[in-house]
Design a protein around this motif. Structure first.
Motif, PDB file in Angstrom:
ATOM      1  N   ARG A   1       0.822  -1.209   0.000  1.00  0.00           N
ATOM      2  CA  ARG A   1       0.000   0.000   0.000  1.00  0.00           C
ATOM      3  C   ARG A   1       0.861   1.266   0.000  1.00  0.00           C
ATOM      4  O   ARG A   1       0.337   2.366   0.223  1.00  0.00           O
ATOM      5  CB  ARG A   1      -0.923   0.028   1.232  1.00  0.00           C
ATOM      6  N   ALA A   2       2.152   1.131  -0.241  1.00  0.00           N
ATOM      7  CA  ALA A   2       3.063   2.278  -0.135  1.00  0.00           C
ATOM      8  C   ALA A   2       2.636   3.442  -1.024  1.00  0.00           C
ATOM      9  O   ALA A   2       2.712   4.607  -0.624  1.00  0.00           O
ATOM     10  CB  ALA A   2       4.492   1.853  -0.477  1.00  0.00           C
ATOM     11  N   SER A   3       2.163   3.147  -2.234  1.00  0.00           N
ATOM     12  CA  SER A   3       1.779   4.222  -3.153  1.00  0.00           C
ATOM     13  C   SER A   3       0.495   4.923  -2.722  1.00  0.00           C
ATOM     14  O   SER A   3       0.168   5.993  -3.236  1.00  0.00           O
ATOM     15  CB  SER A   3       1.609   3.673  -4.575  1.00  0.00           C
ATOM     16  N   ASP A   4      -0.225   4.323  -1.761  1.00  0.00           N
ATOM     17  CA  ASP A   4      -1.472   4.918  -1.275  1.00  0.00           C
ATOM     18  C   ASP A   4      -1.266   5.784  -0.035  1.00  0.00           C
ATOM     19  O   ASP A   4      -2.199   6.469   0.397  1.00  0.00           O
ATOM     20  CB  ASP A   4      -2.488   3.820  -0.925  1.00  0.00           C
ATOM     21  N   VAL A   5      -0.074   5.738   0.526  1.00  0.00           N
ATOM     22  CA  VAL A   5       0.154   6.426   1.799  1.00  0.00           C
ATOM     23  C   VAL A   5       0.238   7.932   1.592  1.00  0.00           C
ATOM     24  O   VAL A   5       1.032   8.428   0.776  1.00  0.00           O
ATOM     25  CB  VAL A   5       1.436   5.911   2.466  1.00  0.00           C
ATOM     26  N   ILE A   6      -0.599   8.663   2.312  1.00  0.00           N
ATOM     27  CA  ILE A   6      -0.566  10.128   2.323  1.00  0.00           C
ATOM     28  C   ILE A   6       0.227  10.615   3.532  1.00  0.00           C
ATOM     29  O   ILE A   6       1.127  11.452   3.412  1.00  0.00           O
ATOM     30  CB  ILE A   6      -1.993  10.704   2.349  1.00  0.00           C
ATOM     31  N   ILE A   7      -0.098  10.088   4.696  1.00  0.00           N
ATOM     32  CA  ILE A   7       0.651  10.345   5.924  1.00  0.00           C
ATOM     33  C   ILE A   7       1.041   8.980   6.482  1.00  0.00           C
ATOM     34  O   ILE A   7       0.162   8.173   6.812  1.00  0.00           O
ATOM     35  CB  ILE A   7      -0.194  11.111   6.957  1.00  0.00           C
ATOM     36  N   PRO A   8       2.325   8.665   6.588  1.00  0.00           N
ATOM     37  CA  PRO A   8       2.729   7.341   7.072  1.00  0.00           C
ATOM     38  C   PRO A   8       2.273   7.097   8.511  1.00  0.00           C
ATOM     39  O   PRO A   8       2.334   7.995   9.355  1.00  0.00           O
ATOM     40  CB  PRO A   8       4.261   7.388   6.991  1.00  0.00           C
ATOM     41  N   ASP A   9       1.819   5.893   8.776  1.00  0.00           N
ATOM     42  CA  ASP A   9       1.436   5.527  10.141  1.00  0.00           C
ATOM     43  C   ASP A   9       2.662   4.976  10.878  1.00  0.00           C
ATOM     44  O   ASP A   9       2.698   3.823  11.318  1.00  0.00           O
ATOM     45  CB  ASP A   9       0.263   4.542  10.155  1.00  0.00           C
ATOM     46  N   PHE A  10       3.659   5.842  11.020  1.00  0.00           N
ATOM     47  CA  PHE A  10       4.902   5.441  11.674  1.00  0.00           C
ATOM     48  C   PHE A  10       4.677   5.184  13.158  1.00  0.00           C
ATOM     49  O   PHE A  10       3.970   5.932  13.837  1.00  0.00           O
ATOM     50  CB  PHE A  10       5.969   6.525  11.515  1.00  0.00           C
ATOM     51  N   LEU A  11       5.310   4.131  13.656  1.00  0.00           N
ATOM     52  CA  LEU A  11       5.267   3.816  15.072  1.00  0.00           C
ATOM     53  C   LEU A  11       6.015   4.875  15.872  1.00  0.00           C
ATOM     54  O   LEU A  11       7.147   5.244  15.534  1.00  0.00           O
ATOM     55  CB  LEU A  11       5.911   2.443  15.309  1.00  0.00           C
ATOM     56  N   THR A  12       5.388   5.378  16.936  1.00  0.00           N
ATOM     57  CA  THR A  12       6.053   6.247  17.898  1.00  0.00           C
ATOM     58  C   THR A  12       5.957   5.608  19.277  1.00  0.00           C
ATOM     59  O   THR A  12       4.962   4.939  19.597  1.00  0.00           O
ATOM     60  CB  THR A  12       5.436   7.650  17.939  1.00  0.00           C
ATOM     61  N   VAL A  13       6.987   5.801  20.068  1.00  0.00           N
ATOM     62  CA  VAL A  13       7.046   5.224  21.402  1.00  0.00           C
ATOM     63  C   VAL A  13       7.317   6.337  22.396  1.00  0.00           C
ATOM     64  O   VAL A  13       8.199   7.175  22.184  1.00  0.00           O
ATOM     65  CB  VAL A  13       8.152   4.148  21.499  1.00  0.00           C
ATOM     66  N   ASN A  14       6.552   6.373  23.467  1.00  0.00           N
ATOM     67  CA  ASN A  14       6.732   7.373  24.510  1.00  0.00           C
ATOM     68  C   ASN A  14       6.729   6.677  25.875  1.00  0.00           C
ATOM     69  O   ASN A  14       5.761   5.981  26.194  1.00  0.00           O
ATOM     70  CB  ASN A  14       5.612   8.415  24.458  1.00  0.00           C
ATOM     71  N   PRO A  15       7.839   6.805  26.654  1.00  0.00           N
ATOM     72  CA  PRO A  15       9.026   7.615  26.392  1.00  0.00           C
ATOM     73  C   PRO A  15       9.823   7.079  25.201  1.00  0.00           C
ATOM     74  O   PRO A  15       9.775   5.879  24.924  1.00  0.00           O
ATOM     75  CB  PRO A  15       9.812   7.510  27.697  1.00  0.00           C
ATOM     76  N   PRO A  16      10.535   7.980  24.513  1.00  0.00           N
ATOM     77  CA  PRO A  16      11.241   7.577  23.300  1.00  0.00           C
ATOM     78  C   PRO A  16      12.317   6.520  23.574  1.00  0.00           C
ATOM     79  O   PRO A  16      13.027   6.586  24.578  1.00  0.00           O
ATOM     80  CB  PRO A  16      11.880   8.888  22.817  1.00  0.00           C
ATOM     81  N   VAL A  17      12.382   5.537  22.680  1.00  0.00           N
ATOM     82  CA  VAL A  17      13.433   4.520  22.723  1.00  0.00           C
ATOM     83  C   VAL A  17      13.886   4.256  21.285  1.00  0.00           C
ATOM     84  O   VAL A  17      13.222   4.659  20.322  1.00  0.00           O
ATOM     85  CB  VAL A  17      12.934   3.194  23.348  1.00  0.00           C
ATOM     86  N   GLU A  18      14.999   3.583  21.139  1.00  0.00           N
ATOM     87  CA  GLU A  18      15.471   3.222  19.805  1.00  0.00           C
ATOM     88  C   GLU A  18      14.538   2.168  19.198  1.00  0.00           C
ATOM     89  O   GLU A  18      14.176   1.183  19.853  1.00  0.00           O
ATOM     90  CB  GLU A  18      16.887   2.669  19.873  1.00  0.00           C
TER      91      GLU A  18
END
Length: 271
Positions: A29-46
């Motif tokens: 679905r990469a060509s359909d992505v408008i805003i990526p649903d990137f994983l975020t972690v809080n508190p931030p970690v690698e």
């Protein structure tokens, strides 16, 4: 149409704990992505990404002790069309199947072809091979299993779902996959976003969904025995032999899931 997809999961960890996540729209679905649903972690970690043996993008972290929030909020384009129906799709002889599909004929953790083969042949041997046979399997599974989150169990297999007649979407998928494999039709498990776009309200609380794909007529086709009607706005996350290959999260230590939210919502277009 545009669809907002995302999730928020909040955990409590008594100690630093490794995790694997299979989250985010599938690369197809990469060509359909408008805003990526990137994983975020809080508190931030690698976050360390990698591809698994099925081509899915996965992420590794070590969650710190305490409360940890996993979240994403993205947007994808979608045709707005229901899942395609292709009645002319044929069933292939096993000897004619591409090598990469053969793994999806074999038994797996939740899909015990050895336990259900006799049952499958007894029930579906006289159905027309191809699309009609897979649909007959979906019809049976849809009517046989009673849906309810209270019936969910991490250890429940296809044979258990058949015997008990109750389960959640992954149990519907596992049973249909197993019957397909027993009938020599490659079938693979899918997990992803599926909201209630185009369905009458009231809508249930958001969740990730499980369905499957069957290999017919030289292509993989979507089937959903839980809903058993074409749906709009399906966004694939990952594929594998069964749910054990594509857990949304896999934790390697004790934890408590405090909160869980998923959304798959149509975005109103502005003129």
């Amino acid at each position: 149409m545009k669809i907002r997809v995302g999730y928020e999961m909040i955990y409590d960890f008594p100690q630093p704990t490794p995790m694997i996540m299979v989250l985010g729209a599938h690369f197809t679905r990469a060509s359909d992505v408008i805003i990526p649903d990137f994983l975020t972690v809080n508190p931030p970690v690698e976050i360390t990404p990698y591809r698994d043996g099925f081509g899915n993008w996965c992420s590794r972290i070590v969650a710190p002790a305490g409360r940890v929030r996993l979240a994403a909020d993205g947007m994808v384009r979608d045709s707005g069309s229901p899942d395609p129906i292709v009645p002319s799709a044929v069933q292939h002889a096993v000897e004619d199947l591409p090598a990469e599909t053969l793994v999806y004929l074999l038994g797996s953790r939740y899909c015990e072809t050895d336990r259900l083969s006799d049952v499958a042949w007894r029930m579906f041997e006289n159905t027309p091979p191809g699309w009609a046979r897979v649909q007959a399997i979906c019809d049976f599974v849809h009517n046989h299993i009673k849906f309810g989150y209270e019936h969910a169990r991490a250890t429940k297999t296809a044979a258990d779902a058949f015997d008990e007649g109750k389960g959640v979407c992954r149990d519907y998928a596992h049973l249909a996959i197993t019957f397909c494999r027993c009938m020599n039709i490659p079938a693979r498990y899918c997990t992803g976003y599926l909201g209630d776009i185009g369905m009458p309200k009231p809508w249930a609380a958001g969740d990730f969904a499980g369905w499957f794909e069957a290999y017919l007529g030289g292509h993989w086709h979507t089937f959903d025995p839980r809903n058993n009607i074409p749906r709009i706005g399906r966004v694939l996350i990952a594929q594998g032999r069964d749910a054990s290959d594509v857990p949304i999260t896999q934790t390697f230590g004790p934890n408590t899931l405090v909160s869980f939210k998923v959304w798959t919502d149509e975005v109103e277009e502005t003129v």
